[in-house]
Design an enzyme around this catalytic site. Structure first.
Site, PDB file in Angstrom:
ATOM      1  N   THR A 120       0.801  -1.248   0.010  1.00  0.00           N
ATOM      2  CA  THR A 120       0.105   0.104  -0.147  1.00  0.00           C
ATOM      3  C   THR A 120       0.974   1.188   0.018  1.00  0.00           C
ATOM      4  O   THR A 120       2.047   1.079   0.661  1.00  0.00           O
ATOM      5  CB  THR A 120      -0.854  -0.142   1.221  1.00  0.00           C
ATOM      6  OG1 THR A 120      -0.118   0.011   2.246  1.00  0.00           O
ATOM      7  CG2 THR A 120      -2.049  -1.146   1.106  1.00  0.00           C
TER       8      THR A 120
ATOM      9  N   ARG B 217      -0.442   4.393   0.671  1.00  0.00           N
ATOM     10  CA  ARG B 217      -0.907   5.542   1.532  1.00  0.00           C
ATOM     11  C   ARG B 217      -2.278   4.967   2.338  1.00  0.00           C
ATOM     12  O   ARG B 217      -2.781   3.960   2.122  1.00  0.00           O
ATOM     13  CB  ARG B 217      -1.563   6.761   0.468  1.00  0.00           C
ATOM     14  CG  ARG B 217      -2.595   6.192  -0.387  1.00  0.00           C
ATOM     15  CD  ARG B 217      -2.947   7.333  -1.456  1.00  0.00           C
ATOM     16  NE  ARG B 217      -3.965   6.864  -2.434  1.00  0.00           N
ATOM     17  CZ  ARG B 217      -3.626   6.000  -3.408  1.00  0.00           C
ATOM     18  NH1 ARG B 217      -2.259   5.896  -3.651  1.00  0.00           N
ATOM     19  NH2 ARG B 217      -4.270   5.589  -4.069  1.00  0.00           N
TER      20      ARG B 217
ATOM     21  N   GLY C 136      -1.361  -4.109  10.640  1.00  0.00           N
ATOM     22  CA  GLY C 136      -2.081  -4.374  11.622  1.00  0.00           C
ATOM     23  C   GLY C 136      -3.577  -4.566  11.574  1.00  0.00           C
ATOM     24  O   GLY C 136      -3.996  -4.954  10.388  1.00  0.00           O
ATOM     25  N   ASP C 137      -4.554  -4.015  12.395  1.00  0.00           N
ATOM     26  CA  ASP C 137      -6.108  -4.434  12.454  1.00  0.00           C
ATOM     27  C   ASP C 137      -6.462  -3.255  11.275  1.00  0.00           C
ATOM     28  O   ASP C 137      -7.447  -3.432  10.879  1.00  0.00           O
ATOM     29  CB  ASP C 137      -6.505  -4.408  13.580  1.00  0.00           C
ATOM     30  CG  ASP C 137      -6.198  -5.298  14.606  1.00  0.00           C
ATOM     31  OD1 ASP C 137      -6.424  -6.652  14.057  1.00  0.00           O
ATOM     32  OD2 ASP C 137      -5.932  -5.190  15.569  1.00  0.00           O
ATOM     33  N   GLY C 138      -5.735  -1.962  11.082  1.00  0.00           N
ATOM     34  CA  GLY C 138      -6.173  -0.896  10.354  1.00  0.00           C
ATOM     35  C   GLY C 138      -6.279  -1.262   9.102  1.00  0.00           C
ATOM     36  O   GLY C 138      -7.369  -0.670   8.361  1.00  0.00           O
TER      37      GLY C 138
ATOM     38  N   GLY D 296       1.475  -5.284  12.378  1.00  0.00           N
ATOM     39  CA  GLY D 296       1.318  -4.075  12.732  1.00  0.00           C
ATOM     40  C   GLY D 296       1.536  -3.992  14.265  1.00  0.00           C
ATOM     41  O   GLY D 296       2.201  -4.929  15.094  1.00  0.00           O
TER      42      GLY D 296
ATOM     43  N   ARG E 227       4.040  -0.208  22.280  1.00  0.00           N
ATOM     44  CA  ARG E 227       3.465   1.141  22.458  1.00  0.00           C
ATOM     45  C   ARG E 227       1.985   1.402  23.234  1.00  0.00           C
ATOM     46  O   ARG E 227       1.885   2.163  24.311  1.00  0.00           O
ATOM     47  CB  ARG E 227       2.962   2.001  21.007  1.00  0.00           C
ATOM     48  CG  ARG E 227       1.707   1.397  20.375  1.00  0.00           C
ATOM     49  CD  ARG E 227       1.520   2.250  19.188  1.00  0.00           C
ATOM     50  NE  ARG E 227       0.690   1.854  18.257  1.00  0.00           N
ATOM     51  CZ  ARG E 227      -0.503   2.262  17.838  1.00  0.00           C
ATOM     52  NH1 ARG E 227      -1.166   3.192  18.477  1.00  0.00           N
ATOM     53  NH2 ARG E 227      -1.289   1.668  16.883  1.00  0.00           N
TER      54      ARG E 227
ATOM     55  N   GLY F  25      -9.746   0.809  16.558  1.00  0.00           N
ATOM     56  CA  GLY F  25      -8.446   1.486  16.701  1.00  0.00           C
ATOM     57  C   GLY F  25      -8.431   2.729  15.839  1.00  0.00           C
ATOM     58  O   GLY F  25      -7.245   3.501  16.183  1.00  0.00           O
ATOM     59  N   GLU F  26      -9.178   3.194  15.169  1.00  0.00           N
ATOM     60  CA  GLU F  26      -9.214   4.453  14.237  1.00  0.00           C
ATOM     61  C   GLU F  26     -10.027   5.499  14.955  1.00  0.00           C
ATOM     62  O   GLU F  26     -11.305   5.099  15.116  1.00  0.00           O
ATOM     63  CB  GLU F  26      -9.496   4.103  12.996  1.00  0.00           C
ATOM     64  CG  GLU F  26      -8.771   2.971  12.222  1.00  0.00           C
ATOM     65  CD  GLU F  26      -7.441   3.385  11.710  1.00  0.00           C
ATOM     66  OE1 GLU F  26      -7.362   4.482  11.014  1.00  0.00           O
ATOM     67  OE2 GLU F  26      -6.284   2.577  11.657  1.00  0.00           O
TER      68      GLU F  26
HETATM   69  P1  ADP Z   1      -0.709  -0.422  12.764  1.00  0.00           P
HETATM   70  O1  ADP Z   1      -1.337  -1.591  13.675  1.00  0.00           O
HETATM   71  O2  ADP Z   1       0.918  -0.674  12.995  1.00  0.00           O
HETATM   72  O3  ADP Z   1      -1.270   0.771  13.319  1.00  0.00           O
HETATM   73  P2  ADP Z   1      -2.428  -0.864  10.711  1.00  0.00           P
HETATM   74  O4  ADP Z   1      -2.713  -1.737  10.012  1.00  0.00           O
HETATM   75  O5  ADP Z   1      -3.439  -0.548  11.870  1.00  0.00           O
HETATM   76  O6  ADP Z   1      -1.178  -0.827  11.427  1.00  0.00           O
HETATM   77  O7  ADP Z   1      -2.124   0.716   9.902  1.00  0.00           O
HETATM   78  C1  ADP Z   1      -2.248   2.008  10.266  1.00  0.00           C
HETATM   79  C2  ADP Z   1      -2.475   2.793   9.288  1.00  0.00           C
HETATM   80  O8  ADP Z   1      -1.661   2.928   8.281  1.00  0.00           O
HETATM   81  C3  ADP Z   1      -3.962   2.617   8.718  1.00  0.00           C
HETATM   82  O9  ADP Z   1      -4.856   3.431   9.046  1.00  0.00           O
HETATM   83  C4  ADP Z   1      -3.631   2.318   7.206  1.00  0.00           C
HETATM   84  O10 ADP Z   1      -4.781   3.016   6.594  1.00  0.00           O
HETATM   85  C5  ADP Z   1      -2.537   3.073   7.136  1.00  0.00           C
HETATM   86  N1  ADP Z   1      -1.767   2.770   5.910  1.00  0.00           N
HETATM   87  C6  ADP Z   1      -1.549   1.938   5.076  1.00  0.00           C
HETATM   88  N2  ADP Z   1      -1.085   1.780   4.107  1.00  0.00           N
HETATM   89  C7  ADP Z   1      -0.005   3.068   4.285  1.00  0.00           C
HETATM   90  C8  ADP Z   1       1.010   3.665   3.741  1.00  0.00           C
HETATM   91  N3  ADP Z   1       1.657   2.953   2.718  1.00  0.00           N
HETATM   92  N4  ADP Z   1       1.276   4.750   4.399  1.00  0.00           N
HETATM   93  C9  ADP Z   1       0.990   5.299   5.372  1.00  0.00           C
HETATM   94  N5  ADP Z   1      -0.055   4.709   6.181  1.00  0.00           N
HETATM   95  C10 ADP Z   1      -0.662   3.897   5.469  1.00  0.00           C
END
Ligand code: ADP
Ligand code: MG
Length: 628
Positions: free
Chosen positions: A194, A196, A220-222, A251, A331, A597-598
């Site tokens: 990904t 973004r 992660g879950d996001g 994540g 964290r 988590g968001e």
């Molecule tokens: P973590 O558990 O580390 O937070 P997540 O899977 O929850 O991992 O992702 C955190 C956030 O990063 C999510 O909101 C996701 O949409 C966002 N995300 C995914 N790909 C990217 C990217 N390439 N650059 C920045 N943010 C991203």
């Protein structure tokens, strides 16, 4: 001369080697003398006429075999390919080491019992096929022939990797641990990193879903939140949301992976161990219906949650600890300690439809959803197939990986077939479409699975006033990070937000340290908030902690939650209810609300469970205690 011959042989690695010694006007060698002593041939010899030809072993006996051809001009030495009729198969295992961590171990077996390669190959194939069938839960014929035809085509997975997941190690872990395992297991995959936030959400909206057996997020879950919401935004959401989704934990928040790990029968694990466990389960195949919670926010927008809705301590810690992202899952530990230091209570109202109550009067909600369902049920055209966005952002990996093939004679490359996890072959679901194990719903637990009478803790109310304006929390901005789903099924249990609730609902108002609505068992990889929860129990598990709890008691709760034993502490402020729907109305003007988590907009919200709306790749159900 000998030295030269050996050197030449070492340089030449071709399976068949040729070496020619020629002689003409050179000092006489022994061979020349042999030739000179021979009787004169009846016909004149051309320089290339073979005089002698033969095959010879070498000495010592373990060396290669040679064909020698002698002409008047030269001795041709040809190294023969070994006449190996053996075939090979390889078993990959991930046994646990002495310290508990898993390590990959490969063993190659040589099928050489028969005279011909074809027979040996068939034997190797029989073993590889039978093992693969057992691991994936595919039926084996009782008396029939075991042939590779028993295996369906390799499952195709779309892997979505967030390179910034966790401590930014997601890509490295994926490359080093996940990809080798799934290709050795005979799964084929395509991988996209990904670029973004919300990239994954957009990607799944344009996918031709029939091409995939599963979409697996590596983060992660996001990231899974994005995928599920993206699927539910499609015009064909009803079909789309059934696409099996999986999660490989890389994540900082890996709650669902923690639940998958437990469901698979593994001991609790973190980090790479958790990742390997979940990858093993993924390779073995098998899926489970997954409850999804549709969450309606104050603005009327809706999103879908597979994990949690949180207010108070849990969401504060989650959002405040974002800045410690570099610590990975640690964290949350640091965030919890800091959160305890600045503990707040929040005034609010929590209403819920208890799980024990049959959803009686859905009337108020029916009008609106019906119209909606008529709109969305129209069999919309499948999303465009040809314009798959994959080509735009595909990774540098080959796609899909070539499937392993049996080895040919003389090139004993192992046959990659499968991954074993050391468990027994008691399998449920499969990768081959033969259906999942029958579901055995657990008895509902509408009250807390522990007695609140036991312990008498002294509530210390220091700092437990209503949340002051100077809380240090970020201001309640309408959240730009969480986009909202438009599709999805109607919420037939919910009247419009703001309208009175139907009979049968329970309402309580007061000061809370936290309110948590959780769907699966785990709130974090090592936080078992609802130990009895199942992926498809049709329930949302409401947990709350009322104001007046001491910091020490709250810390004890979270420590006990690592084993899921917090309900047996007898903490009087801890409450629990199993529900099918709930409404949360914050009365404290400022605070943080999170969905999976968001952060989402702050204000009243309500939610209802949609039982088994999604499909989760879980691997077969676990057989605890079977692991070595
Ligand atoms: P973590 O558990 O580390 O937070 P997540 O899977 O929850 O991992 O992702 C955190 C956030 O990063 C999510 O909101 C996701 O949409 C966002 N995300 C995914 N790909 C990217 C990217 N390439 N650059 C920045 N943010 C991203
Ligand atoms: Mg549930």
């Amino acid at each position: 001369m000998n030295g030269h011959l050996e050197a030449e042989e070492q340089q030449d690695q071709r399976p068949e080697q040729e070496l020619t010694w020629s002689w003409g006007h050179r000092p006489r060698s022994a061979l020349d003398r042999v030739k000179a002593m021979a009787p004169p041939p009846p016909l004149p010899l051309t320089p290339s006429t073979p005089l002698l030809h033969g095959e010879f072993g070498s000495y010592p006996a373990r060396g290669p075999r040679f064909a020698l051809t002698l002409t008047p001009q030269a001795l041709h030495i040809q190294r023969l390919r070994p006449s190996d009729s053996a075939a090979y198969f390889c078993i990959y295992t991930y046994p646990r080491g002495r310290r508990g961590g898993r390590r990959r171990a490969a063993r190659t077996f040589r099928a050489d019992g028969a005279a011909t390669y074809e027979e040996n190959r068939a034997e190797a194939q029989r073993w590889a096929t039978a093992l693969t069938c057992l691991l994936r839960g595919l039926p084996l014929p009782g008396d029939g022939e075991i042939t590779p035809d028993l295996l369906p085509r390799p499952p195709r997975l779309l892997l979505l990797v967030n390179p910034f997941g966790g401590r930014g190690l997601a890509w490295q872990w994926c490359k080093n641990h996940v990809l080798p395992m799934i290709s050795e297991a005979g799964l084929s995959f395509n991988l996209i990193q990904t670029e973004r936030h919300n990239h994954a959400r957009e990607l799944v909206q344009g996918l031709s879903l029939s091409e995939w057996d599963g979409i697996v997020t590596v983060s992660g879950d996001g990231l899974l939140y994005e995928v599920l919401n993206g699927l539910l935004e499609r015009p064909d959401w009803e079909e789309a949301v059934k696409t099996p989704v999986g999660i490989l934990p890389c994540g900082s928040g890996n709650a669902l992976a923690g639940a998958v790990n437990q469901h698979g029968g593994f001991e609790p694990a973190l980090g790479i161990d958790l990742l390997l466990n979940c990858s093993l389960l993924l390779c073995r195949g098998g899926s489970h219906p997954l409850d999804l919670l549709s969450v309606t926010l104050a603005s009327g927008s809706r999103c879908f949650s597979f994990l949690s809705v949180a207010w108070g301590f849990v969401s504060d810690v989650d959002i405040q600890s974002e800045r410690f992202r570099a610590l990975g899952s640690a964290r949350f530990t640091l965030g919890t300690v800091l959160g305890l230091a600045t503990l707040h209570t929040y005034r609010g109202r929590l209403s819920y439809l208890p799980a024990t109550v049959e959803p009686a009067s859905p009337a108020p909600a029916h009008g609106l959803p019906r119209a909606k369902s008529e709109l969305t049920l129209a069999p919309g055209p499948a999303p465009p197939v040809a314009h798959s966005p994959l080509h735009r952002s595909v990774s540098d990996l080959p796609l899909p990986l070539p499937q392993p093939a049996l080895t040919s004679p003389g090139s004993p490359e192992p046959l990659p077939i499968l991954s074993l996890n050391g468990g027994g072959p008691e399998l449920a679901g499969d990768w081959g479409g033969a259906g999942d194990a029958p579901l055995s719903p657990d008895p509902l637990l509408p009250s807390p699975p522990g007695s609140p009478k036991a312990a008498q803790l002294s509530p210390i109310t220091e700092g437990a006033s209503e949340m002051p304006a100077s809380s240090g929390l970020p201001p309640p901005t309408p959240d730009a990070r969480v986009a909202i789903s438009a599709g999805g099924p109607p919420d037939h249990l919910l009247p419009p937000l703001g309208a009175p609730l139907p009979p049968g609902w329970v309402t309580m108002e007061g000061d809370f340290v936290l309110i948590l609505a959780i769907s699966p068992s785990h709130l974090g990889a090592d936080l078992v908030a609802a130990p009895h929860a199942r992926f498809d129990d049709g329930l949302v598990h409401l947990c709350w902690v009322r104001g007046g709890i001491s910091r020490a008691a709250l810390l004890r709760l979270f420590l006990a939650m690592e084993r899921g034993s917090h309900f047996s502490l007898g903490c009087p402020q801890l409450g629990y209810a199993a529900a099918r729907a709930f409404r949360l109305e914050p009365l404290t003007p400022r605070g943080v609300l999170t969905v999976d988590g968001e952060q989402v907009e702050y204000g009243p919200l309500q939610a209802q469970v949609h039982p088994g709306l999604g499909t989760l790749l879980t691997g077969p159900s676990g057989c605890p205690g079977r692991e070595p």
